[in-house]
Design a protein around this motif. Structure first.
Motif, PDB file in Angstrom:
ATOM      1  N   PRO A  95       1.549  -1.076  -0.127  1.00 12.02           N
ATOM      2  CA  PRO A  95      -0.109   0.190  -0.120  1.00 12.02           C
ATOM      3  C   PRO A  95       0.947   1.489  -0.395  1.00 12.02           C
ATOM      4  CG  PRO A  95      -0.644  -1.592   1.947  1.00 12.02           C
ATOM      5  CD  PRO A  95       0.578  -2.562   0.967  1.00 12.02           C
ATOM      6  N   LEU A  96       0.741   2.770  -1.058  1.00 10.89           N
ATOM      7  CA  LEU A  96       1.502   3.393  -0.442  1.00 10.89           C
ATOM      8  C   LEU A  96       1.224   3.929   0.313  1.00 10.89           C
ATOM      9  CD1 LEU A  96       0.318   4.306  -4.640  1.00 10.89           C
ATOM     10  CD2 LEU A  96       2.152   3.774  -4.089  1.00 10.89           C
ATOM     11  N   GLN A  97       1.926   4.863   0.272  1.00 10.16           N
ATOM     12  CA  GLN A  97       1.817   5.975   1.745  1.00 10.16           C
ATOM     13  C   GLN A  97       0.541   6.831   1.532  1.00 10.16           C
ATOM     14  OE1 GLN A  97       3.503   6.842   5.400  1.00 10.16           O
ATOM     15  NE2 GLN A  97       4.112   4.329   4.771  1.00 10.16           N
ATOM     16  N   ALA A  98       0.115   7.598   2.787  1.00 11.95           N
ATOM     17  CA  ALA A  98      -0.510   8.740   2.235  1.00 11.95           C
ATOM     18  C   ALA A  98       0.205   9.363   2.537  1.00 11.95           C
ATOM     19  CB  ALA A  98      -1.376   8.745   3.720  1.00 11.95           C
ATOM     20  N   GLU A  99      -0.620  10.593   0.313  1.00 10.79           N
ATOM     21  CA  GLU A  99       0.336  12.134   0.224  1.00 10.79           C
ATOM     22  C   GLU A  99       1.298  13.165   1.451  1.00 10.79           C
ATOM     23  OE1 GLU A  99       0.128  15.511  -3.279  1.00 10.79           O
ATOM     24  OE2 GLU A  99      -1.256  13.695  -3.245  1.00 10.79           O
ATOM     25  N   LYS A 100      -0.144  12.469   2.447  1.00 14.18           N
ATOM     26  CA  LYS A 100       0.303  13.815   3.935  1.00 14.18           C
ATOM     27  C   LYS A 100       0.855  13.381   4.505  1.00 14.18           C
ATOM     28  CE  LYS A 100      -3.912  11.762   6.394  1.00 14.18           C
ATOM     29  NZ  LYS A 100      -3.295  11.148   7.783  1.00 14.18           N
ATOM     30  N   ASP A 101       1.308  12.403   4.263  1.00 18.55           N
ATOM     31  CA  ASP A 101       2.412  11.399   5.160  1.00 18.55           C
ATOM     32  C   ASP A 101       3.631  10.986   5.051  1.00 18.55           C
ATOM     33  OD1 ASP A 101       0.278  10.532   7.078  1.00 18.55           O
ATOM     34  OD2 ASP A 101       0.062   8.777   6.357  1.00 18.55           O
ATOM     35  N   LEU A 102       4.081  11.087   3.714  1.00 17.11           N
ATOM     36  CA  LEU A 102       5.018  11.545   2.545  1.00 17.11           C
ATOM     37  C   LEU A 102       6.088  12.615   3.327  1.00 17.11           C
ATOM     38  CD1 LEU A 102       4.178  11.290  -1.216  1.00 17.11           C
ATOM     39  CD2 LEU A 102       4.786   9.389   0.486  1.00 17.11           C
ATOM     40  N   LYS A 103       7.398  12.153   3.834  1.00 20.60           N
ATOM     41  CA  LYS A 103       8.155  13.023   4.361  1.00 20.60           C
ATOM     42  C   LYS A 103       9.312  13.631   2.602  1.00 20.60           C
ATOM     43  CE  LYS A 103       9.905  10.396   7.982  1.00 20.60           C
ATOM     44  NZ  LYS A 103       8.147   9.709   7.509  1.00 20.60           N
ATOM     45  N   THR A 104       9.211  13.188   1.931  1.00 19.80           N
ATOM     46  CA  THR A 104       9.419  13.253   0.572  1.00 19.80           C
ATOM     47  C   THR A 104       8.483  12.877  -0.741  1.00 19.80           C
ATOM     48  OG1 THR A 104      11.494  13.619  -1.251  1.00 19.80           O
ATOM     49  CG2 THR A 104      11.691  11.694   0.443  1.00 19.80           C
ATOM     50  N   LEU A 105       9.353  13.840  -1.795  1.00 23.42           N
ATOM     51  CA  LEU A 105       8.816  13.249  -3.347  1.00 23.42           C
ATOM     52  C   LEU A 105       9.192  12.107  -3.919  1.00 23.42           C
ATOM     53  CD1 LEU A 105       6.036  15.822  -4.639  1.00 23.42           C
ATOM     54  CD2 LEU A 105       5.375  14.245  -3.113  1.00 23.42           C
ATOM     55  N   VAL A 106      11.077  12.161  -3.462  1.00 23.09           N
ATOM     56  CA  VAL A 106      11.634  11.710  -4.200  1.00 23.09           C
ATOM     57  C   VAL A 106      11.957  10.253  -3.749  1.00 23.09           C
ATOM     58  CG1 VAL A 106      14.213  11.342  -5.278  1.00 23.09           C
ATOM     59  CG2 VAL A 106      12.257  13.309  -5.702  1.00 23.09           C
ATOM     60  N   GLU A 107      12.420   9.090  -3.480  1.00 22.17           N
ATOM     61  CA  GLU A 107      12.385   7.964  -2.574  1.00 22.17           C
ATOM     62  C   GLU A 107      11.774   7.913  -1.176  1.00 22.17           C
ATOM     63  OE1 GLU A 107      13.294   5.809  -3.952  1.00 22.17           O
ATOM     64  OE2 GLU A 107      14.804   5.114  -4.377  1.00 22.17           O
ATOM     65  N   ASN A 108      10.801   7.983  -0.666  1.00 20.66           N
ATOM     66  CA  ASN A 108      10.322   8.447   0.706  1.00 20.66           C
ATOM     67  C   ASN A 108      10.343   6.985   1.252  1.00 20.66           C
ATOM     68  OD1 ASN A 108       8.088   9.898   2.996  1.00 20.66           O
ATOM     69  ND2 ASN A 108       7.238   7.773   1.849  1.00 20.66           N
ATOM     70  N   ARG A 109      11.071   7.327   2.129  1.00 23.31           N
ATOM     71  CA  ARG A 109      12.006   5.384   2.681  1.00 23.31           C
ATOM     72  C   ARG A 109      10.742   5.468   4.117  1.00 23.31           C
ATOM     73  NH1 ARG A 109      17.943   4.857   5.348  1.00 23.31           N
ATOM     74  NH2 ARG A 109      17.257   2.488   4.840  1.00 23.31           N
ATOM     75  N   SER A 110       9.868   4.043   3.985  1.00 25.52           N
ATOM     76  CA  SER A 110       9.292   3.181   5.195  1.00 25.52           C
ATOM     77  C   SER A 110      10.373   2.413   5.688  1.00 25.52           C
ATOM     78  CB  SER A 110       7.766   2.499   5.191  1.00 25.52           C
ATOM     79  OG  SER A 110       7.572   3.662   4.617  1.00 25.52           O
ATOM     80  N   VAL A 111      10.115   1.698   6.363  1.00 23.01           N
ATOM     81  CA  VAL A 111      11.527   1.005   6.861  1.00 23.01           C
ATOM     82  C   VAL A 111      11.384   0.495   7.931  1.00 23.01           C
ATOM     83  CG1 VAL A 111      13.879   0.160   8.163  1.00 23.01           C
ATOM     84  CG2 VAL A 111      13.445   2.305   6.796  1.00 23.01           C
TER      85      VAL A 111
END
Length: 306
Positions: free
Chosen positions: A11-27
């Motif tokens: 599942p994609l991150q909600a847009e409001k939760d993105l820290k960056t639009l390029v290589e947003n990372r979840s670990v």
């Protein structure tokens, strides 16, 4: 090209939760590996990425253009994996990414001790047929088309890593070892197919592959192949499947369909002609086999060429 097996989507991150639009990372961190999920939602060029451990990356959505090892760049698409050694810089372009068409990729960083333990286990308990060879990740064969087995292991790793379940580290370790083995079997199969003529003096299976290629339109028996390899039939069957992750029979069938695909790219060749030219004498069986291996019928394959 044979069917690519695409991993399940994360599942994609909600847009409001993105820290960056390029290589947003979840670990997701486990005892012996780390699962990273990267999302990119805008066009970008020359994005650099380095890991301290060997990394298996697998594309889930969209398209990247990869620059690795100073070699010519290549397109990287869903259903494919790339193996990157520790501390190797990846330079990545995102030519099509935007908010409506995000690029998504996982990067599984594998602790060196886990890789070493897996290799030691294989080399001690299940050694290669040729004594001069040993199990290893071959970085020269770094860009792979996912097999069904690789995709299945990747899917299980994603599920286990992203869920809150008891015994997560143990389950991940078992699945990670399976994935490493599947990768090495797929690499071995690709290398022997790409360069079998270079190995006939040192690898008995190369002689079998050479024979299969030369007699693809004829009946090919396991007795003949095992004799070429100076093995009993059961030993040949067992060792071939252990090293390449596929039985000799399925290997032959995949080669027949691969050559049929090449023939069907020529619109002057009929489906029946392609069927018989690769040693299959039953058109109905050819259709079923083609669909199983390619994921589509011969007619659908041809339509996709237009």
């Amino acid at each position: 090209m044979q069917q690519k097996f695409k991993p399940q989507l994360v599942p994609l991150q909600a847009e409001k939760d993105l820290k960056t639009l390029v290589e947003n990372r979840s670990v997701y961190t486990m005892q012996h590996c780390e699962l990273n999920v990267f999302e990119t939602r805008q066009q970008s060029e020359k994005v650099k990425l380095v890991f301290d451990d060997m990394v298996l990356t697998t594309m889930l959505r969209g398209k990247k253009v990869m620059h690795l090892f100073g070699s010519e760049h290549f397109d990287y698409l869903p259903g494919e994996s790339v193996i990157v050694p520790d501390k190797e810089e990846m330079i990545i372009d995102f030519p099509e990414a935007d908010l409506l068409n995000p690029t998504q990729c996982i990067a599984l960083a594998v602790e060196a001790t886990m890789l070493k333990d897996t290799l030691n286990l294989l080399n001690e308990k299940y050694p290669k047929t040729e004594k001069q060879e040993s199990w290893n990740i071959d970085i020269s064969c770094f860009h792979l088309q996912n097999s069904m087995e690789i995709t299945s292991a990747v899917n299980r790793l994603i599920n286990i890593s992203t869920e809150n379940i008891a015994g997560k580290d143990v389950l991940v370790d078992f699945t990670l070892k399976e994935l490493l083995i599947r990768l090495m079997q797929t690499q071995a199969r690709k290398l022997i197919l790409d360069s079998y003529n270079n190995y006939t003096a040192t690898n008995r299976f190369a002689s079998a592959v050479q024979y299969i290629k030369a007699h693809i339109s004829e009946e090919i028996t396991i007795d003949t192949l095992s004799n070429l390899c100076c093995m009993s039939k059961p030993t040949f069957f067992r060792c071939f499947k252990r090293e390449f992750g596929i039985s000799p029979v399925d290997f032959i069938l995949h080669e027949r369909i691969k050559i049929a695909c090449t023939m069907l790219r020529d619109q002057n060749v009929t489906i029946s002609e392609a069927c018989y030219a690769v040693g299959i004498n039953n058109l109905s069986y050819f259709f079923k086999l083609f669909k199983r291996i390619e994921g589509k019928t011969p007619n659908e394959f041809r339509k996709g060429l237009n």
